[in-house]
Scaffold this motif. Structure first.
Motif, PDB file in Angstrom:
ATOM      1  N   LEU A  34      -2.257   6.359  -5.573  1.00 59.83           N
ATOM      2  CA  LEU A  34      -2.867   7.103  -6.679  1.00 59.83           C
ATOM      3  C   LEU A  34      -3.838   8.165  -6.170  1.00 59.83           C
ATOM      4  CD1 LEU A  34      -3.530   4.250  -9.248  1.00 59.83           C
ATOM      5  CD2 LEU A  34      -1.953   6.158  -9.516  1.00 59.83           C
ATOM      6  N   PHE A  35      -4.570   7.846  -5.110  1.00 54.83           N
ATOM      7  CA  PHE A  35      -5.522   8.813  -4.575  1.00 54.83           C
ATOM      8  C   PHE A  35      -4.792  10.011  -3.958  1.00 54.83           C
ATOM      9  CE2 PHE A  35      -8.706  10.346  -1.485  1.00 54.83           C
ATOM     10  CZ  PHE A  35      -9.742  10.592  -2.389  1.00 54.83           C
ATOM     11  N   ILE A  36      -3.705   9.759  -3.254  1.00 51.48           N
ATOM     12  CA  ILE A  36      -2.908  10.858  -2.685  1.00 51.48           C
ATOM     13  C   ILE A  36      -2.298  11.703  -3.804  1.00 51.48           C
ATOM     14  CG2 ILE A  36      -0.797  11.378  -1.373  1.00 51.48           C
ATOM     15  CD1 ILE A  36      -1.584   9.058   0.489  1.00 51.48           C
ATOM     16  N   THR A  37      -1.817  11.042  -4.851  1.00 49.17           N
ATOM     17  CA  THR A  37      -1.261  11.779  -5.998  1.00 49.17           C
ATOM     18  C   THR A  37      -2.343  12.622  -6.659  1.00 49.17           C
ATOM     19  OG1 THR A  37       0.307   9.975  -6.343  1.00 49.17           O
ATOM     20  CG2 THR A  37       0.043  11.530  -8.142  1.00 49.17           C
ATOM     21  N   TYR A  38      -3.549  12.096  -6.757  1.00 47.87           N
ATOM     22  CA  TYR A  38      -4.653  12.867  -7.332  1.00 47.87           C
ATOM     23  C   TYR A  38      -4.967  14.090  -6.472  1.00 47.87           C
ATOM     24  CZ  TYR A  38      -9.420  14.324  -8.187  1.00 47.87           C
ATOM     25  OH  TYR A  38     -10.545  15.080  -8.420  1.00 47.87           O
ATOM     26  N   LEU A  39      -4.959  13.905  -5.146  1.00 51.81           N
ATOM     27  CA  LEU A  39      -5.245  15.042  -4.265  1.00 51.81           C
ATOM     28  C   LEU A  39      -4.176  16.125  -4.369  1.00 51.81           C
ATOM     29  CD1 LEU A  39      -6.596  13.259  -1.057  1.00 51.81           C
ATOM     30  CD2 LEU A  39      -7.900  14.487  -2.800  1.00 51.81           C
ATOM     31  N   ARG A  40      -2.932  15.749  -4.589  1.00 52.97           N
ATOM     32  CA  ARG A  40      -1.858  16.730  -4.744  1.00 52.97           C
ATOM     33  C   ARG A  40      -1.943  17.453  -6.086  1.00 52.97           C
ATOM     34  NH1 ARG A  40       3.565  13.769  -2.534  1.00 52.97           N
ATOM     35  NH2 ARG A  40       2.989  13.831  -0.336  1.00 52.97           N
ATOM     36  N   HIS A  41      -2.298  16.690  -7.119  1.00 48.22           N
ATOM     37  CA  HIS A  41      -2.373  17.253  -8.471  1.00 48.22           C
ATOM     38  C   HIS A  41      -3.808  17.137  -8.970  1.00 48.22           C
ATOM     39  CE1 HIS A  41       2.004  17.049  -8.418  1.00 48.22           C
ATOM     40  NE2 HIS A  41       1.923  15.762  -8.120  1.00 48.22           N
ATOM     41  N   SER A  42      -4.696  17.874  -8.372  1.00 48.65           N
ATOM     42  CA  SER A  42      -6.117  17.745  -8.716  1.00 48.65           C
ATOM     43  C   SER A  42      -6.414  18.218 -10.134  1.00 48.65           C
ATOM     44  CB  SER A  42      -6.973  18.516  -7.714  1.00 48.65           C
ATOM     45  OG  SER A  42      -6.614  19.882  -7.723  1.00 48.65           O
ATOM     46  N   TRP A  43      -5.523  18.939 -10.749  1.00 46.08           N
ATOM     47  CA  TRP A  43      -5.723  19.384 -12.134  1.00 46.08           C
ATOM     48  C   TRP A  43      -5.481  18.251 -13.118  1.00 46.08           C
ATOM     49  CZ3 TRP A  43      -1.227  18.565 -14.702  1.00 46.08           C
ATOM     50  CH2 TRP A  43      -0.063  18.519 -13.934  1.00 46.08           C
ATOM     51  N   ASN A  44      -4.751  17.201 -12.702  1.00 49.42           N
ATOM     52  CA  ASN A  44      -4.443  16.076 -13.589  1.00 49.42           C
ATOM     53  C   ASN A  44      -5.465  14.959 -13.340  1.00 49.42           C
ATOM     54  OD1 ASN A  44      -3.270  14.294 -15.315  1.00 49.42           O
ATOM     55  ND2 ASN A  44      -1.198  14.523 -14.488  1.00 49.42           N
ATOM     56  N   VAL A  45      -6.370  14.773 -14.271  1.00 53.21           N
ATOM     57  CA  VAL A  45      -7.494  13.860 -14.114  1.00 53.21           C
ATOM     58  C   VAL A  45      -7.084  12.391 -14.256  1.00 53.21           C
ATOM     59  CG1 VAL A  45      -9.803  13.314 -14.981  1.00 53.21           C
ATOM     60  CG2 VAL A  45      -9.004  15.662 -14.995  1.00 53.21           C
ATOM     61  N   LYS A  46      -5.923  12.116 -14.858  1.00 55.34           N
ATOM     62  CA  LYS A  46      -5.549  10.718 -15.082  1.00 55.34           C
ATOM     63  C   LYS A  46      -5.347   9.974 -13.761  1.00 55.34           C
ATOM     64  CE  LYS A  46      -0.543  10.899 -15.586  1.00 55.34           C
ATOM     65  NZ  LYS A  46       0.573  10.717 -16.464  1.00 55.34           N
ATOM     66  N   TYR A  47      -4.871  10.676 -12.710  1.00 52.90           N
ATOM     67  CA  TYR A  47      -4.700  10.019 -11.415  1.00 52.90           C
ATOM     68  C   TYR A  47      -6.053   9.677 -10.794  1.00 52.90           C
ATOM     69  CZ  TYR A  47       0.152  11.391 -11.820  1.00 52.90           C
ATOM     70  OH  TYR A  47       1.428  11.542 -12.254  1.00 52.90           O
ATOM     71  N   LYS A  48      -7.046  10.512 -11.035  1.00 50.51           N
ATOM     72  CA  LYS A  48      -8.391  10.230 -10.535  1.00 50.51           C
ATOM     73  C   LYS A  48      -8.941   8.984 -11.233  1.00 50.51           C
ATOM     74  CE  LYS A  48     -13.066  12.075 -10.516  1.00 50.51           C
ATOM     75  NZ  LYS A  48     -13.931  13.156 -10.982  1.00 50.51           N
ATOM     76  N   ASP A  49      -8.788   8.917 -12.555  1.00 47.84           N
ATOM     77  CA  ASP A  49      -9.280   7.765 -13.305  1.00 47.84           C
ATOM     78  C   ASP A  49      -8.550   6.489 -12.900  1.00 47.84           C
ATOM     79  OD1 ASP A  49     -10.997   9.461 -14.616  1.00 47.84           O
ATOM     80  OD2 ASP A  49      -9.710   9.675 -16.400  1.00 47.84           O
ATOM     81  N   MET A  50      -7.248   6.585 -12.734  1.00 49.38           N
ATOM     82  CA  MET A  50      -6.479   5.403 -12.344  1.00 49.38           C
ATOM     83  C   MET A  50      -6.836   4.949 -10.928  1.00 49.38           C
ATOM     84  SD  MET A  50      -2.818   6.266 -14.159  1.00 49.38           S
ATOM     85  CE  MET A  50      -1.927   5.093 -13.213  1.00 49.38           C
ATOM     86  N   SER A  51      -7.116   5.894 -10.021  1.00 48.79           N
ATOM     87  CA  SER A  51      -7.509   5.500  -8.671  1.00 48.79           C
ATOM     88  C   SER A  51      -8.902   4.871  -8.668  1.00 48.79           C
ATOM     89  CB  SER A  51      -7.441   6.687  -7.706  1.00 48.79           C
ATOM     90  OG  SER A  51      -8.386   7.673  -8.050  1.00 48.79           O
ATOM     91  N   ILE A  52      -9.791   5.337  -9.522  1.00 49.71           N
ATOM     92  CA  ILE A  52     -11.121   4.726  -9.627  1.00 49.71           C
ATOM     93  C   ILE A  52     -11.013   3.308 -10.179  1.00 49.71           C
ATOM     94  CG2 ILE A  52     -13.316   4.831 -10.888  1.00 49.71           C
ATOM     95  CD1 ILE A  52     -13.180   7.886 -10.578  1.00 49.71           C
ATOM     96  N   ILE A  53     -10.193   3.120 -11.198  1.00 48.91           N
ATOM     97  CA  ILE A  53      -9.997   1.776 -11.770  1.00 48.91           C
ATOM     98  C   ILE A  53      -9.377   0.850 -10.731  1.00 48.91           C
ATOM     99  CG2 ILE A  53      -8.667   0.472 -13.475  1.00 48.91           C
ATOM    100  CD1 ILE A  53      -9.069   2.899 -15.372  1.00 48.91           C
ATOM    101  N   THR A  54      -8.367   1.325 -10.007  1.00 49.17           N
ATOM    102  CA  THR A  54      -7.729   0.503  -8.977  1.00 49.17           C
ATOM    103  C   THR A  54      -8.701   0.190  -7.843  1.00 49.17           C
ATOM    104  OG1 THR A  54      -5.618   1.569  -9.504  1.00 49.17           O
ATOM    105  CG2 THR A  54      -5.726   0.329  -7.460  1.00 49.17           C
ATOM    106  N   GLY A  55      -9.508   1.156  -7.443  1.00 48.10           N
ATOM    107  CA  GLY A  55     -10.512   0.916  -6.410  1.00 48.10           C
ATOM    108  C   GLY A  55     -11.539  -0.116  -6.837  1.00 48.10           C
ATOM    109  N   THR A  56     -11.930  -0.066  -8.105  1.00 46.30           N
ATOM    110  CA  THR A  56     -12.880  -1.051  -8.624  1.00 46.30           C
ATOM    111  C   THR A  56     -12.258  -2.445  -8.628  1.00 46.30           C
ATOM    112  OG1 THR A  56     -13.868   0.661 -10.014  1.00 46.30           O
ATOM    113  CG2 THR A  56     -14.373  -1.626 -10.565  1.00 46.30           C
ATOM    114  N   LEU A  57     -11.006  -2.549  -9.053  1.00 46.42           N
ATOM    115  CA  LEU A  57     -10.307  -3.835  -9.014  1.00 46.42           C
ATOM    116  C   LEU A  57     -10.174  -4.344  -7.587  1.00 46.42           C
ATOM    117  CD1 LEU A  57      -7.434  -3.444 -11.626  1.00 46.42           C
ATOM    118  CD2 LEU A  57      -9.335  -5.051 -11.693  1.00 46.42           C
ATOM    119  N   LEU A  58      -9.903  -3.425  -6.656  1.00 41.57           N
ATOM    120  CA  LEU A  58      -9.789  -3.794  -5.254  1.00 41.57           C
ATOM    121  C   LEU A  58     -11.104  -4.361  -4.737  1.00 41.57           C
ATOM    122  CD1 LEU A  58      -8.071  -3.744  -2.657  1.00 41.57           C
ATOM    123  CD2 LEU A  58      -8.938  -1.445  -2.264  1.00 41.57           C
TER     124      LEU A  58
END
Length: 148
Positions: A34-58
C-alpha cells in the motif's frame, strides 16, 4: 483436582505464536504494498489512509506479540522449575518422570504429585530452597489428568 503429566509440562507450547508471526508478515507485506502504491499515485489519498491503518494494525499486533513472548518466556522458566522438581521426585520414588503427574504448572506451597504408588505432597522449608516428599491420602479425590 487437575493433574498435569510430565509430557504435558515439557511439550506444552503455544501454536498461536506461529499464527501471530504469519499475521505480522502478512500485515507487513500489505503495508509495504500500500505504501508503494501510495508513492506511485500520490494524488490518490486512499492508499495513504489505508497504509496508515495497516501500519497501525501492524504496530498493534507487534505489541501483542512482544507481550506474548515475554509471558511465554516467564511461563517457560516456571515450567522448567516444575519439570526439574518432577525429575527429582521421580528419582526419589524410583519411577520414570513420565509416570508422574503434578497438580500445578508452577511451583507453589501446595504441590501434589500423583505417582503409580499413590499421592505425595511436597512440604517446602521456610525459604523454599528444599522440600520433603511425604505420602498423603486424599479423601474422595476427583482427579482429571491433562496429557500432552
Amino acid at each position: 483436582m487437575t493433574f498435569y503429566t510430565y509430557g504435558y509440562l515439557t511439550n506444552h507450547h503455544s501454536n498461536w505464536q506461529y499464527l501471530r508471526i504469519a499475521l505480522i508478515i502478512a500485515l507487513l507485506a500489505v503495508f509495504i504494498g500500500l505504501f508503494i502504491t501510495y508513492l506511485r499515485h500520490s494524488w490518490n489519498v486512499k492508499y495513504k489512509d489505508m497504509s496508515i491503518i495497516t501500519g497501525t494494525l501492524l504496530l498493534l499486533v507487534l505489541g501483542f506479540q512482544i507481550n506474548s513472548l515475554v509471558s511465554l518466556r516467564s511461563a517457560t522458566e516456571q515450567t522448567s522449575e516444575i519439570t526439574g522438581i518432577v525429575k527429582n521426585v521421580a528419582k526419589q520414588l524410583d519411577v520414570q518422570p513420565s509416570k508422574l503427574a503434578v497438580n500445578a504448572t508452577t511451583t507453589n506451597n501446595n504441590l501434589l504429585i500423583k505417582a503409580p504408588s499413590g499421592y505425595y505432597r511436597l512440604a517446602y522449608n521456610a525459604d523454599g530452597s528444599a522440600y520433603v516428599v511425604e505420602r498423603v491420602q486424599l479423601q474422595r479425590p476427583k482427579v482429571t489428568i491433562v496429557k500432552e
